[in-house]
Design an enzyme around this catalytic site. Sequence first.
Site, PDB file in Angstrom:
ATOM      1  N   GLU A 154      -7.084   1.946  31.481  1.00  0.00           N
ATOM      2  CA  GLU A 154      -7.309   0.530  31.797  1.00  0.00           C
ATOM      3  C   GLU A 154      -7.139  -0.316  30.535  1.00  0.00           C
ATOM      4  O   GLU A 154      -7.646   0.033  29.479  1.00  0.00           O
ATOM      5  CB  GLU A 154      -8.728   0.368  32.373  1.00  0.00           C
ATOM      6  CG  GLU A 154      -9.063  -1.018  32.805  1.00  0.00           C
ATOM      7  CD  GLU A 154      -7.970  -1.636  33.687  1.00  0.00           C
ATOM      8  OE1 GLU A 154      -7.676  -1.074  34.745  1.00  0.00           O
ATOM      9  OE2 GLU A 154      -7.410  -2.675  33.299  1.00  0.00           O
ATOM     10  N   LYS A 157      -9.355  -6.845  29.358  1.00  0.00           N
ATOM     11  CA  LYS A 157     -10.154  -7.356  28.242  1.00  0.00           C
ATOM     12  C   LYS A 157     -11.447  -7.918  28.810  1.00  0.00           C
ATOM     13  O   LYS A 157     -11.394  -8.718  29.749  1.00  0.00           O
ATOM     14  CB  LYS A 157      -9.410  -8.485  27.505  1.00  0.00           C
ATOM     15  CG  LYS A 157      -8.061  -8.088  26.951  1.00  0.00           C
ATOM     16  CD  LYS A 157      -7.415  -9.240  26.193  1.00  0.00           C
ATOM     17  CE  LYS A 157      -6.852 -10.338  27.102  1.00  0.00           C
ATOM     18  NZ  LYS A 157      -5.737  -9.943  27.966  1.00  0.00           N
ATOM     19  N   GLY A 259     -11.545 -12.341  10.744  1.00  0.00           N
ATOM     20  CA  GLY A 259     -12.929 -12.560  11.186  1.00  0.00           C
ATOM     21  C   GLY A 259     -13.875 -11.562  10.561  1.00  0.00           C
ATOM     22  O   GLY A 259     -13.692 -11.142   9.411  1.00  0.00           O
ATOM     23  N   CYS A 266     -14.880  -0.565  22.828  1.00  0.00           N
ATOM     24  CA  CYS A 266     -13.620   0.197  22.856  1.00  0.00           C
ATOM     25  C   CYS A 266     -13.008   0.475  21.492  1.00  0.00           C
ATOM     26  O   CYS A 266     -12.864   1.638  21.109  1.00  0.00           O
ATOM     27  CB  CYS A 266     -12.609  -0.538  23.734  1.00  0.00           C
ATOM     28  SG  CYS A 266     -13.099  -0.531  25.463  1.00  0.00           S
ATOM     29  N   LYS A 269     -14.848   2.989  19.003  1.00  0.00           N
ATOM     30  CA  LYS A 269     -14.944   4.384  19.463  1.00  0.00           C
ATOM     31  C   LYS A 269     -13.560   4.990  19.692  1.00  0.00           C
ATOM     32  O   LYS A 269     -13.354   6.170  19.431  1.00  0.00           O
ATOM     33  CB  LYS A 269     -15.832   4.477  20.707  1.00  0.00           C
ATOM     34  CG  LYS A 269     -15.149   4.262  22.028  1.00  0.00           C
ATOM     35  CD  LYS A 269     -16.028   4.652  23.196  1.00  0.00           C
ATOM     36  CE  LYS A 269     -15.481   4.130  24.504  1.00  0.00           C
ATOM     37  NZ  LYS A 269     -14.135   4.565  24.871  1.00  0.00           N
ATOM     38  N   ARG A 334     -22.224  -4.189  22.293  1.00  0.00           N
ATOM     39  CA  ARG A 334     -21.973  -2.875  21.697  1.00  0.00           C
ATOM     40  C   ARG A 334     -21.110  -3.031  20.439  1.00  0.00           C
ATOM     41  O   ARG A 334     -20.066  -3.657  20.467  1.00  0.00           O
ATOM     42  CB  ARG A 334     -21.292  -1.945  22.715  1.00  0.00           C
ATOM     43  CG  ARG A 334     -22.226  -1.540  23.842  1.00  0.00           C
ATOM     44  CD  ARG A 334     -21.546  -0.668  24.863  1.00  0.00           C
ATOM     45  NE  ARG A 334     -20.768  -1.425  25.818  1.00  0.00           N
ATOM     46  CZ  ARG A 334     -20.168  -0.889  26.900  1.00  0.00           C
ATOM     47  NH1 ARG A 334     -20.267   0.406  27.132  1.00  0.00           N
ATOM     48  NH2 ARG A 334     -19.480  -1.642  27.731  1.00  0.00           N
TER      49      ARG A 334
END
Length: 438
Positions: A154, A157, A259, A266, A269, A334
């Site tokens: 997948e 976003k 930034g 995602c 990891k 996360r």
Amino acid sequence: MKIAVVGSGYVGLVTGACFAESGVTVVCVDNDAKKIQHLKAGSVPIYEPGLETMIQRNMDKNRLFFTTELKEGIIGSEVIFIAVGTPPGEDGSADLKHVLGVAKEIGEIINEYIVVVTKSTVPVGTSGKIRKAISNELDNRKVNIEFDVASNPEFLKEGAAVDDFLKPERIVIGVENERTSDIMKRLYQPFMLNNHPILFMDIASAEITKYAANAMLATRISFINEIANLCDILGADINHVRKGIGSDSRIGSKFIYPGVGYGGSCFPKDVKALIKTARDNGYELNVINAVEKANDYQKNIIFSKMSKFFNNKLRNKVIGIWGLSFKPKTDDIRESSSIILIERLLKEGAMIKAYDPAAMTETKKLLGTTIGYAADPYEALSGADAMVLMTEWSEFHLPDFLKMAEVMNGKVIFDGRNIFDPAEIRRNGFEYFGIGRR
Ligand code: NAD
């Protein structure tokens, strides 16, 4: 057509709702009973624009169902998607216990042909493990039931997930035979009407495509962050440099915004898992290793700038923070750089007041009362010695600087996303620190 989607998180819920929207009967399965109870009552546990209305509409039309019982999902379904989490294990590899746990359960239940599709992000070889886990259970049951496995990574976003799913730039599907590709083509046909390509390939290539895509995007982010840091040192402005390189069509302007480092569920990891997969196979990914190292550095960039500004004296300083989620339009915290900064500042004895349009509930679960939570952005700045912008929510783009000056104690702004105009900020009596800006 009936399908099942196992795992009702960011990916599973969007997948289930969007397939239901195309007329398919979808049963969403999750082993979190509380989550399913909320979903059945029409309450969506995550913040994702457009999702709640779509879920409600399809529940009302009796096309979308929620259950904790995998059996309810499987019986009569042609396809079952596995969309459970694959968190990083201690060694960086993707932890497959949820995925393989679901595969085992599928083997315990199926009684007719089904296609088992992995939507979770999983390393090369996982589909083979899924096939084995299902076959083992069928052998235990002493039954011979046909099934196929497929990989359908997948690319949605968070924050734009519904739109991304309905109008995908591409659909990648790894298959082993034509029977599977025919079923998948039929299922995805409504999403291909606008010439969005569906790319069939072997399963290993599909699995690696997902990791390669995320690693490439992470590479662009780390690259531009390093150039921005160099701009800081040399007195150049990254905004000029970014436009200067982005107008080259071979480079393009997307994903070269500097930034505070990439976060989320995602990129961190998946980058780790790709490094581990390569290492396990005797190969060192030198570029990707450097991408990760550069990102670890970048996640501390605002803390370094603040330490320097306050001469390492952050104890009892009041810091107002705008933005907690790892990016705008999501409540996902996360690996959020904002949370990492907050934890670092707390360790130094600073006091935090934070505001986020969507991620306060999730942050409260993690940080509890160690920080203060404001009802609006300006309340977060009341009495603050410094203001830090960590997530570029659109409502933060044009703040009332006069009001900020009135409520704040100190006059310094750290802009982790380069969204403010430094000249305007300085005109309002603040000092400004961005990422790679003069
Ligand atoms: P998530 O943590 O939001 O959701 C996972 C869900 O699976 C949870 O609700 C959990 O309760 C459920 N679950 C776990 N074990 C289960 C089991 N045995 N039976 C039923 N349900 C079970 O995760 P997510 O963000 O949706 O990610 C899912 C996968 O998709 C991951 O592999 C992720 O890398 C990948 N992915 C995520 C995104 C994203 O933006 N979040 C994008 C693309 C791919």
